[in-house]
Write a protein that holds these residues in place. Structure first.
Motif, short mmCIF file in Angstrom:
data_model
loop_
_atom_site.label_atom_id
_atom_site.label_comp_id
_atom_site.label_asym_id
_atom_site.label_seq_id
_atom_site.Cartn_x
_atom_site.Cartn_y
_atom_site.Cartn_z
N GLU A 201 -86.71 -8.85 48.34
CA GLU A 201 -85.41 -8.52 48.94
C GLU A 201 -84.32 -9.45 48.41
OE1 GLU A 201 -84.64 -5.97 50.78
OE2 GLU A 201 -86.71 -5.24 50.74
N LEU A 202 -84.65 -10.70 48.09
CA LEU A 202 -83.65 -11.64 47.60
C LEU A 202 -83.32 -11.44 46.13
CD1 LEU A 202 -84.79 -14.99 49.29
CD2 LEU A 202 -82.78 -13.62 49.85
N LYS A 203 -84.21 -10.83 45.40
CA LYS A 203 -84.01 -10.72 43.96
C LYS A 203 -82.78 -9.88 43.61
CE LYS A 203 -86.62 -9.92 39.71
NZ LYS A 203 -87.91 -9.52 39.13
N THR A 204 -82.61 -8.77 44.30
CA THR A 204 -81.47 -7.89 43.99
C THR A 204 -80.13 -8.53 44.32
OG1 THR A 204 -82.86 -5.94 44.30
CG2 THR A 204 -80.46 -5.63 44.43
N PRO A 205 -79.89 -9.06 45.54
CA PRO A 205 -78.58 -9.68 45.79
C PRO A 205 -78.32 -10.90 44.92
CG PRO A 205 -80.09 -10.06 47.63
CD PRO A 205 -80.72 -9.05 46.76
N LEU A 206 -79.34 -11.69 44.58
CA LEU A 206 -79.12 -12.83 43.69
C LEU A 206 -78.69 -12.37 42.30
CD1 LEU A 206 -82.03 -15.27 44.63
CD2 LEU A 206 -79.59 -15.61 45.00
N THR A 207 -79.28 -11.27 41.85
CA THR A 207 -78.86 -10.72 40.55
C THR A 207 -77.41 -10.27 40.59
OG1 THR A 207 -81.14 -10.00 40.14
CG2 THR A 207 -79.40 -9.02 38.80
N SER A 208 -77.01 -9.66 41.71
CA SER A 208 -75.61 -9.22 41.85
C SER A 208 -74.66 -10.40 41.88
CB SER A 208 -75.46 -8.39 43.13
OG SER A 208 -76.30 -7.25 43.08
N VAL A 209 -75.03 -11.45 42.62
CA VAL A 209 -74.19 -12.65 42.67
C VAL A 209 -74.08 -13.28 41.28
CG1 VAL A 209 -74.02 -14.97 43.60
CG2 VAL A 209 -74.68 -13.09 45.10
N ARG A 210 -75.16 -13.29 40.54
CA ARG A 210 -75.13 -13.87 39.20
C ARG A 210 -74.21 -13.07 38.27
NH1 ARG A 210 -80.44 -15.28 35.42
NH2 ARG A 210 -79.25 -15.97 33.57
N LEU A 211 -74.27 -11.76 38.36
CA LEU A 211 -73.41 -10.92 37.53
C LEU A 211 -71.95 -11.14 37.86
CD1 LEU A 211 -75.45 -7.58 37.47
CD2 LEU A 211 -75.20 -9.23 35.62
#
Length: 464
Positions: A201-211
């Protein structure tokens, strides 16, 4: 003359009778002393003292019988299994809990059978033999698979994770305490499942924050860009932590993954792993001190073993003082067990503070950190300091601008998250290669001493 012979015979008879009486008295005293030593001090006749000693002995015997029955009832009602075998590994007795755990009926004293005939468990039999050989208590964990003679009951015979503690008794007998680890295994599975779900669940929002951070990075001017740089670094660190959790959950769910084995030169693999962390080592002026063969080929999963070496080097660099050397020793050793197989031993030694003695059994457990004060990186501390200072004033001061400018001139180096997962991943990957890893403190440097043992077979030198 006849009367003299009569007196002579009477004297001999009386002497023999006296000797016999003295002999019986001594035997009586020894018997009384064996039964009740304190009775000898009583001012009574030998017969009276013997009667009192027998009465005291009977009372003591009854008390011991009562205590024995009490302990037997406690053993039968205990929530753990208890069993006892003789010097020939025949099952003497077991309580009801042991019978349930091992799917057997408690034996009768007249019908003794070998334990291996009743319980088809090589691990349990090996534990008992190990106790006799080492002459001390031993412990073993294994999964017990019950065997049923009735084919229709096979589906109902569920495997049970067990833990056994053995103790050495008299006359070659061995006692074993059994406990079920089913609840512990279920809790561990639920914990792993929960961690894996949270990581997903954390992988997707962290990827969005990184982008978003990478998009804003090129659109802002210093010193605001420095805030984005720090945010991006922390996002990358959290993403690495999430990826470590996913990798560890996958390795624990499948302890024997499909390894992509190929012929790998261990020497080159070590050099490659050190080169990947060269910026970290250069920052602390650390050197690699390698001792071993110039070329050593073996079958490995190259990417996974590269990950092992990265984690081990990262741990050594993190705790090594400046201007020191990280030692790497590679050698071929012989296993001391009955197999006598050849092993590749890879030792990584640092000159840091070493592991606390009480922490050595737990350094390969997930999230375990022997020194929490060293687990956070300097960047994280700096971000906390800057954020707290700038929380009350959004304007960036000149001092902060100077600090961030100096930080931007420093080459970016990868920082360790200090999450306590690196060595746990090392153990899982090494065990997947049918090897093992152990941690100690080196006697010379007093620093960390991590040893990796991998089974080795000769590989054709012409293989690529």
């Amino acid at each position: 003359m006849t009367f003299l012979w009569f007196l002579f015979g009477l004297a001999i008879g009386l002497a023999f009778l006296g000797w016999y009486h003295l002999h019986l008295t001594r035997k009586l005293k020894r018997l009384i002393y064996s039964l009740q030593p304190d009775v000898l001090r009583w001012p009574l006749s030998s017969t009276s003292r013997l009667m009192r000693a027998i009465a005291a002995h009977v009372t003591s015997h009854e008390a011991l019988t009562t205590d024995l029955e009490t302990w037997r009832q406690l053993c039968h009602a205990a929530p753990i299994g208890v069993l006892q075998v003789d010097d020939e590994n025949q099952l003497l007795w077991c309580n009801d809990q042991a019978g349930q755990l091992l799917s057997i009926q408690p034996p009768h004293l007249a019908n003794r059978r070998l334990l291996l005939e009743l319980v088809r468990s090589y691990e349990l039999d090996q534990l008992i033999e190990q106790t006799r050989i080492l002459q001390k208590s031993c412990q073993s964990n294994w999964t017990f698979h019950p065997v049923c003679a009735d084919p229709s009951q096979l589906s109902r015979q569920l495997s049970r994770p067990l833990r056994a503690h053995s103790i050495l008794l008299g006359d070659g007998c061995v006692g074993v305490f059994l406990e079920s680890r089913q609840e512990t295994v279920l809790l561990a599975q639920q914990r792993d499942r929960w961690i894996s779900d949270v990581a997903h669940e954390l992988k997707t929002p962290l990827t969005s924050v990184r982008l978003v951070a990478e998009t804003l990075q090129m659109r802002l001017e210093p010193p605001l860009r420095d805030w984005i740089d720090r945010l991006l670094n922390e996002t990358i660190r959290l993403s690495s932590l999430v990826q470590d959790l996913l990798d560890l959950s996958q390795l624990e769910a499948n302890p024997n993954p499909n390894l992509k084995l190929k012929t790998v030169d261990v020497t080159k693999l070590i050099q490659s792993a050190w080169f990947s962390l060269e910026l970290l080592a250069r920052k602390k002026q650390l050197q690699l001190d390698y001792v071993g063969p110039d070329r050593l080929l073996m079958q490995l999963d190259e990417s996974r073993m590269h990950r092992v070496l990265l984690n081990l080097f990262d741990n050594a660099i993190k705790y090594s003082p400046s201007q020191q050397a990280v030692r790497v020793r590679v050698s071929l050793v012989t296993d001391n067990s009955q197999t006598q197989e050849q092993l590749v031993q890879v030792e990584i030694i640092d000159a840091g503070p070493g592991f606390p003695t009480d922490a050595l059994p737990y350094v390969f457990d997930r999230f375990y950190r022997a020194d929490p004060s060293r687990s956070r990186s300097n960047a994280s501390l700096e971000v906390s300091r800057v954020y707290s200072a700038g929380k009350s004033n959004l304007a960036v001061s000149n001092t902060f601008a100077d600090d961030t400018q100096a930080a931007s001139e420093t080459p970016a180096v990868p920082t360790s998250s200090g999450s306590g997962l690196g060595l746990a991943i090392v153990r899982q990957i090494v065990e997947a290669h049918q090897g093992w890893v152990q941690a100690n403190n080196h006697p010379e440097t007093q620093g960390g001493w991590l040893q990796v043992f991998l089974p080795w077979q000769s590989v054709d030198d012409t293989a690529t």
